[in-house]
Design an enzyme around this catalytic site. Sequence first.
Site, PDB file in Angstrom:
ATOM      1  N   THR A   1      -0.381   3.127  -4.898  1.00 48.23           N
ATOM      2  CA  THR A   1       0.015   1.989  -5.938  1.00 48.23           C
ATOM      3  C   THR A   1      -0.565   2.421  -7.266  1.00 48.23           C
ATOM      4  OG1 THR A   1      -1.492   0.384  -5.062  1.00 48.23           O
ATOM      5  CG2 THR A   1       0.980   0.393  -4.353  1.00 48.23           C
TER       6      THR A   1
ATOM      7  N   CYS B   1       0.937  -1.203  -0.018  1.00 47.45           N
ATOM      8  CA  CYS B   1      -0.179  -0.016  -0.080  1.00 47.45           C
ATOM      9  C   CYS B   1       0.951   1.277  -0.053  1.00 47.45           C
ATOM     10  CB  CYS B   1      -0.867  -0.047   1.293  1.00 47.45           C
ATOM     11  SG  CYS B   1      -2.010   1.416   1.498  1.00 47.45           S
TER      12      CYS B   1
ATOM     13  N   ARG C   1      -9.143  -3.902  -4.253  1.00 48.76           N
ATOM     14  CA  ARG C   1      -9.578  -4.912  -3.596  1.00 48.76           C
ATOM     15  C   ARG C   1      -9.357  -5.005  -2.221  1.00 48.76           C
ATOM     16  NH1 ARG C   1      -4.802  -8.999  -5.402  1.00 48.76           N
ATOM     17  NH2 ARG C   1      -3.285  -7.947  -4.318  1.00 48.76           N
TER      18      ARG C   1
ATOM     19  N   CYS D   1      -5.370   5.911  -3.687  1.00 44.95           N
ATOM     20  CA  CYS D   1      -4.519   4.799  -3.637  1.00 44.95           C
ATOM     21  C   CYS D   1      -3.238   4.974  -4.418  1.00 44.95           C
ATOM     22  CB  CYS D   1      -5.266   3.659  -4.403  1.00 44.95           C
ATOM     23  SG  CYS D   1      -4.286   1.920  -4.637  1.00 44.95           S
TER      24      CYS D   1
END
Length: 259
Positions: free
Chosen positions: A200, A74, A189, A198
């Site tokens: 990444t 993460c 997910r 997010c």
Amino acid sequence: MNIHFYKYQGTGNDFVIVDNRNGEYSSLTTQQIAHLCDRRFGIGADGLMMLENHADYDFQMKYYNADGREGSMCGNGGRCLSAFARQMGIEKPAVKFIAVDGPHEASFRENGWVNLKMQDVDWVEVGNMYFYLNTGSPHFVKFVTDVQEVDVYEEGRAIRYNERFAAEGTNVNFVQEMDKGIFVRTYERGVEDETYSCGTGVTAAALTAAPAETGEYTIPVETIGGHLEIQFARNGERSFSNIWLCGPATLVFEGNINI
């Protein structure tokens, strides 16, 4: 069990963090972690992280998704955990830590931003109107004309649970090119919903949005949760190195909870 926790966020991607260097929280179960991340019955977060000792690094990052299961890398979490490590007394201009996808380095800016070095990328699948690559976590990237009109939950979920990805899952990013940089929305997910940001995911999006020529680039990224910046070198058609995810990492509050 009484847990002393800290809540951090990086562009709205929020995390429960605990200092587990003495191992007192290692017995937390999947169900307990999911409860802590629950936004109605727990603290509320996109994931939980543990700061742990490691003989060869300044610390080790242990990351769990909001569903309580151990997750892949993460990016925003790595930036927040680096800021937390500094708060816990690991005060260096730059820190080195180990995560599930390998070693990372983080440095700190005076404006509160944390720069996190990501793993090199040497493989990108280019399909019909999409890209697929791994930036520490797997990411499906789709470019759209109006990212605000996308139903990220429904469209992202349909891709994440399709025949190809259902077993292991993938994150799904919808990307709009702007005058300066890109705007990214992500279905994650493990959270199984859209998140405000997010790390990444925006990294994957920025790499696929890069000009075709080799060279060094800085791509500004907007998310629902705020502004990030991806710096990297393009070495070839599908090869990238010296990748840095840069953005804010902020302490929200700390407290205690009994579970």
